[in-house]
Design a protein around this motif. Structure first.
Motif, PDB file in Angstrom:
ATOM      1  N   GLY A  69      29.863  42.770 -27.236  1.00  0.00           N
ATOM      2  CA  GLY A  69      30.837  42.259 -28.181  1.00  0.00           C
ATOM      3  C   GLY A  69      31.432  43.299 -29.104  1.00  0.00           C
ATOM      4  O   GLY A  69      32.465  43.071 -29.710  1.00  0.00           O
ATOM      5  N   PHE A 115      29.365  33.754 -30.069  1.00  0.00           N
ATOM      6  CA  PHE A 115      29.849  32.409 -29.769  1.00  0.00           C
ATOM      7  C   PHE A 115      30.279  32.280 -28.314  1.00  0.00           C
ATOM      8  O   PHE A 115      29.854  31.369 -27.602  1.00  0.00           O
ATOM      9  CB  PHE A 115      31.021  32.053 -30.685  1.00  0.00           C
ATOM     10  N   GLN A 116      31.092  33.254 -27.864  1.00  0.00           N
ATOM     11  CA  GLN A 116      31.626  33.146 -26.505  1.00  0.00           C
ATOM     12  C   GLN A 116      30.515  33.279 -25.465  1.00  0.00           C
ATOM     13  O   GLN A 116      30.436  32.491 -24.514  1.00  0.00           O
ATOM     14  CB  GLN A 116      32.662  34.243 -26.277  1.00  0.00           C
ATOM     15  N   ASN A 160      16.261  26.833 -33.142  1.00  0.00           N
ATOM     16  CA  ASN A 160      15.642  27.233 -34.403  1.00  0.00           C
ATOM     17  C   ASN A 160      15.564  28.745 -34.529  1.00  0.00           C
ATOM     18  O   ASN A 160      15.861  29.302 -35.584  1.00  0.00           O
ATOM     19  CB  ASN A 160      14.234  26.653 -34.488  1.00  0.00           C
ATOM     20  N   GLY A 201      17.409  31.053 -33.122  1.00  0.00           N
ATOM     21  CA  GLY A 201      18.707  31.680 -33.357  1.00  0.00           C
ATOM     22  C   GLY A 201      19.140  31.590 -34.799  1.00  0.00           C
ATOM     23  O   GLY A 201      19.537  32.591 -35.410  1.00  0.00           O
ATOM     24  N   ALA A 202      19.026  30.376 -35.364  1.00  0.00           N
ATOM     25  CA  ALA A 202      19.419  30.228 -36.767  1.00  0.00           C
ATOM     26  C   ALA A 202      18.518  31.060 -37.671  1.00  0.00           C
ATOM     27  O   ALA A 202      18.983  31.672 -38.640  1.00  0.00           O
ATOM     28  CB  ALA A 202      19.370  28.764 -37.165  1.00  0.00           C
ATOM     29  N   PHE A 231      19.397  34.830 -37.784  1.00  0.00           N
ATOM     30  CA  PHE A 231      20.537  35.119 -38.668  1.00  0.00           C
ATOM     31  C   PHE A 231      20.115  35.089 -40.134  1.00  0.00           C
ATOM     32  O   PHE A 231      20.307  36.056 -40.891  1.00  0.00           O
ATOM     33  CB  PHE A 231      21.635  34.076 -38.407  1.00  0.00           C
ATOM     34  N   VAL A 232      19.497  33.975 -40.537  1.00  0.00           N
ATOM     35  CA  VAL A 232      19.133  33.846 -41.952  1.00  0.00           C
ATOM     36  C   VAL A 232      18.068  34.871 -42.328  1.00  0.00           C
ATOM     37  O   VAL A 232      18.086  35.448 -43.422  1.00  0.00           O
ATOM     38  CB  VAL A 232      18.653  32.411 -42.248  1.00  0.00           C
ATOM     39  N   ILE A 235      25.150  43.777 -37.140  1.00  0.00           N
ATOM     40  CA  ILE A 235      26.068  42.835 -36.500  1.00  0.00           C
ATOM     41  C   ILE A 235      25.534  42.432 -35.133  1.00  0.00           C
ATOM     42  O   ILE A 235      25.589  41.267 -34.749  1.00  0.00           O
ATOM     43  CB  ILE A 235      27.474  43.462 -36.381  1.00  0.00           C
ATOM     44  N   GLU A 280      24.563  38.722 -33.844  1.00  0.00           N
ATOM     45  CA  GLU A 280      25.257  38.121 -32.702  1.00  0.00           C
ATOM     46  C   GLU A 280      24.270  37.552 -31.696  1.00  0.00           C
ATOM     47  O   GLU A 280      24.523  36.508 -31.090  1.00  0.00           O
ATOM     48  CB  GLU A 280      26.129  39.168 -32.006  1.00  0.00           C
ATOM     49  N   VAL A 333      23.209  34.242 -33.028  1.00  0.00           N
ATOM     50  CA  VAL A 333      24.256  33.244 -32.833  1.00  0.00           C
ATOM     51  C   VAL A 333      24.314  32.805 -31.374  1.00  0.00           C
ATOM     52  O   VAL A 333      24.436  31.610 -31.070  1.00  0.00           O
ATOM     53  CB  VAL A 333      25.617  33.819 -33.282  1.00  0.00           C
ATOM     54  N   ALA A 363      21.455  30.377 -30.566  1.00  0.00           N
ATOM     55  CA  ALA A 363      21.654  29.053 -31.162  1.00  0.00           C
ATOM     56  C   ALA A 363      22.746  28.297 -30.427  1.00  0.00           C
ATOM     57  O   ALA A 363      22.584  27.107 -30.114  1.00  0.00           O
ATOM     58  CB  ALA A 363      22.000  29.198 -32.639  1.00  0.00           C
ATOM     59  N   VAL A 364      23.857  28.982 -30.113  1.00  0.00           N
ATOM     60  CA  VAL A 364      24.967  28.289 -29.464  1.00  0.00           C
ATOM     61  C   VAL A 364      24.583  27.849 -28.062  1.00  0.00           C
ATOM     62  O   VAL A 364      24.873  26.728 -27.645  1.00  0.00           O
ATOM     63  CB  VAL A 364      26.218  29.184 -29.453  1.00  0.00           C
ATOM     64  N   ASN A 375      22.221  24.850 -28.215  1.00  0.00           N
ATOM     65  CA  ASN A 375      22.863  23.653 -28.750  1.00  0.00           C
ATOM     66  C   ASN A 375      23.874  23.076 -27.776  1.00  0.00           C
ATOM     67  O   ASN A 375      24.012  21.849 -27.701  1.00  0.00           O
ATOM     68  CB  ASN A 375      23.519  23.970 -30.083  1.00  0.00           C
ATOM     69  N   MET A 376      24.586  23.954 -27.011  1.00  0.00           N
ATOM     70  CA  MET A 376      25.492  23.432 -25.985  1.00  0.00           C
ATOM     71  C   MET A 376      24.710  22.631 -24.952  1.00  0.00           C
ATOM     72  O   MET A 376      25.110  21.545 -24.537  1.00  0.00           O
ATOM     73  CB  MET A 376      26.213  24.580 -25.292  1.00  0.00           C
ATOM     74  N   ASN A 413      35.726  46.802 -32.247  1.00  0.00           N
ATOM     75  CA  ASN A 413      36.323  45.477 -32.172  1.00  0.00           C
ATOM     76  C   ASN A 413      36.417  44.901 -33.578  1.00  0.00           C
ATOM     77  O   ASN A 413      35.421  44.504 -34.177  1.00  0.00           O
ATOM     78  CB  ASN A 413      35.438  44.590 -31.279  1.00  0.00           C
ATOM     79  N   THR A 418      34.933  41.371 -34.270  1.00  0.00           N
ATOM     80  CA  THR A 418      33.479  41.325 -34.437  1.00  0.00           C
ATOM     81  C   THR A 418      33.060  41.901 -35.782  1.00  0.00           C
ATOM     82  O   THR A 418      32.150  41.372 -36.430  1.00  0.00           O
ATOM     83  CB  THR A 418      32.812  42.108 -33.305  1.00  0.00           C
ATOM     84  N   MET A 430      27.257  32.658 -40.811  1.00  0.00           N
ATOM     85  CA  MET A 430      25.927  32.083 -40.958  1.00  0.00           C
ATOM     86  C   MET A 430      25.997  30.571 -41.075  1.00  0.00           C
ATOM     87  O   MET A 430      25.278  29.838 -40.387  1.00  0.00           O
ATOM     88  CB  MET A 430      25.241  32.659 -42.198  1.00  0.00           C
ATOM     89  N   THR A 476      26.711  28.909 -37.808  1.00  0.00           N
ATOM     90  CA  THR A 476      25.513  28.672 -37.000  1.00  0.00           C
ATOM     91  C   THR A 476      24.768  27.447 -37.497  1.00  0.00           C
ATOM     92  O   THR A 476      24.278  26.645 -36.704  1.00  0.00           O
ATOM     93  CB  THR A 476      24.605  29.906 -37.067  1.00  0.00           C
ATOM     94  N   ILE A 494      26.544  24.267 -36.258  1.00  0.00           N
ATOM     95  CA  ILE A 494      26.329  23.851 -34.866  1.00  0.00           C
ATOM     96  C   ILE A 494      24.879  23.427 -34.667  1.00  0.00           C
ATOM     97  O   ILE A 494      24.583  22.512 -33.901  1.00  0.00           O
ATOM     98  CB  ILE A 494      26.765  24.956 -33.886  1.00  0.00           C
ATOM     99  N   TYR A 495      23.968  24.029 -35.437  1.00  0.00           N
ATOM    100  CA  TYR A 495      22.567  23.592 -35.400  1.00  0.00           C
ATOM    101  C   TYR A 495      22.447  22.157 -35.886  1.00  0.00           C
ATOM    102  O   TYR A 495      21.775  21.326 -35.286  1.00  0.00           O
ATOM    103  CB  TYR A 495      21.762  24.546 -36.282  1.00  0.00           C
TER     104      TYR A 495
END
Lengths: 129, 159, 97
Positions: free
Chosen positions: B41, B49-50, B85, B87-88, B91-92, B127, B131, B134, B137-138, B141-142, C53, C56, C68, C71, C74-75
């Motif tokens: 990325g 996300f993608q 859990n 993934g979130a 990040f945090v 970063i 990523e 994220v 998590a995405v 969740n999908m 990028n 990003t 954040m 995320t 979506i969670y």
């Protein structure tokens, strides 16, 4: 009159978004089926996302992915790169739209489980008795 | 190839043999491409996300071509919840670590105390960590959204 | 009812089109959206983060809070779908309530 047509041609992109938004808005308030309302909401969101992304366009500019070494040595001209901020905002907005669609579909399935229909009038009838 | 055909014939679930064999062959490459999109990325279009959505779509394809129980053998309900859990929390947790080590919340240069890479390189690497969180998590969740909505909440055969 | 909905839609569209009279033209480099802070991002993001990028870089670093809570959103969506819809198969008969 000529001035009016010239102003329309200069801003033709807004007509596209407003038309898309009107389709979605009509589906949201005019249709009686809840799934059709949800699809209308998705079309509405698409119109808004398109509008934001187009606000970052600069004529003749490149995508916001740069050559790292060239950028570190010589710097970057602002006019040569598309505005990256709307892209970021809309990336997150798309994710919110997916989440909202998921939760709305879950609630619709729950409504169908309870009432056996997704038509607004029939649900109101069943609620009124 | 013969082994794949025999395996799919034995199962007797889902779609026709051609679709099952083709999706079995394709899914590893789809997942590899999802990982590539997450990891690459920084240098090409992509990101958490993608790539997460592509990884989640591979599970959706598995559930559509075979059946939902079959796809849940590869990532069970518990695992997907755990991954969401994680993934979130990645990040945090990264943001909180930055705050603990003397910077502001999500100010990755503060992590230079842990591993001395240089403050600017840490901003790039932070970063990347974020990523990955994220993406996890995405992805889960999908998969959860499709499984629960597709099976009307029962998590069995599904569509 | 449908005529009223159509009328409302058309009036809303007309008002929005009237509002776009003040908007910048398509592809204008001097539009307000691309003059204030985005110029800073384009010029400084590579120096400050070493990420080529720009999307990003802005997503992960400058707007980290936004991402954040994205995320978290979506969670929460996954959590809400499970808590609204999930049920055990055994109590299928009396789950109509």
């Amino acid at each position: 009159m000529e001035q009016f047509t010239a102003s329309i041609i200069a801003k033709y992109n807004y007509w596209i978004y407003v038309t898309l938004m009107m389709i979605g808005f009509y589906a949201m308030i005019g249709k009686r089926n809840l799934v059709k309302k949800l699809i209308g909401m998705n079309i509405f969101q698409t119109a808004i996302i398109l509008m934001f992304v187009s606000s970052g366009v600069k004529i003749g500019a490149k995508i916001p992915i740069l050559d790292k070494h060239k950028a570190l040595e010589h710097g970057i001209g602002v006019a040569g790169v598309v505005n990256p901020l709307p892209h970021v905002l809309m990336l997150t907005a798309i994710v919110v739209s997916v989440s909202v669609t998921g939760v709305a579909l879950a609630i619709l399935l729950r409504i169908y489980r309870k009432y056996g229909t997704l038509d607004e009038d029939e649900i109101l009838e069943k609620l009124g008795k | 190839m013969k082994l794949l055909q025999e395996q799919t014939q034995k199962l007797k679930i889902g779609e026709s043999l051609i679709i099952q064999t083709a999706s079995r062959l394709l899914i590893p490459f789809i997942q590899l491409f999802g990982l590539y999109v997450i990891v690459h990325g920084h240098y090409s279009p992509g990101g958490g996300f993608q790539g997460g959505v592509i990884l989640g779509a591979s599970f959706v394809l598995l559930a559509l071509a075979f059946d939902q129980k079959f796809s849940m053998q590869y990532m069970s309900e518990k695992t997907s919840g755990l991954l969401a859990n994680t993934g979130a929390l990645i990040f945090v947790g990264t943001g909180t670590l930055c705050a603990i080590f003397g910077g502001l919340f999500l100010h990755y240069s503060a992590l230079d105390v842990l591993i001395p890479l240089g403050p600017i390189e840490w901003r790039s690497f932070g970063i990347f960590i974020v990523e990955v969180g994220v993406g996890l998590a995405v992805m889960s969740n999908m998969a959860i959204l499709f499984w629960v909505l597709g099976s009307n909440g029962e998590m069995d055969e599904g569509l | 009812m449908k005529a009223l909905a159509l009328f409302t839609t058309l009036v809303t569209g007309a008002v929005l089109l009237y509002g776009t009279m003040d908007f910048p033209a398509f592809g204008d480099p001097q539009s307000p959206a691309s003059t204030h802070i985005s110029a800073y991002f384009i010029e400084e993001a590579v120096h400050e983060t070493h990420v080529p990028n720009l999307v990003t870089a802005v997503l992960g670093d400058y707007r980290g809070y936004d991402t954040m809570f994205e995320t978290v959103v979506i969670y929460c969506a996954g959590l809400a779908v499970i808590s609204v819809l999930r049920r055990k198969k055994s109590d299928k008969e009396d789950s109509r309530s």
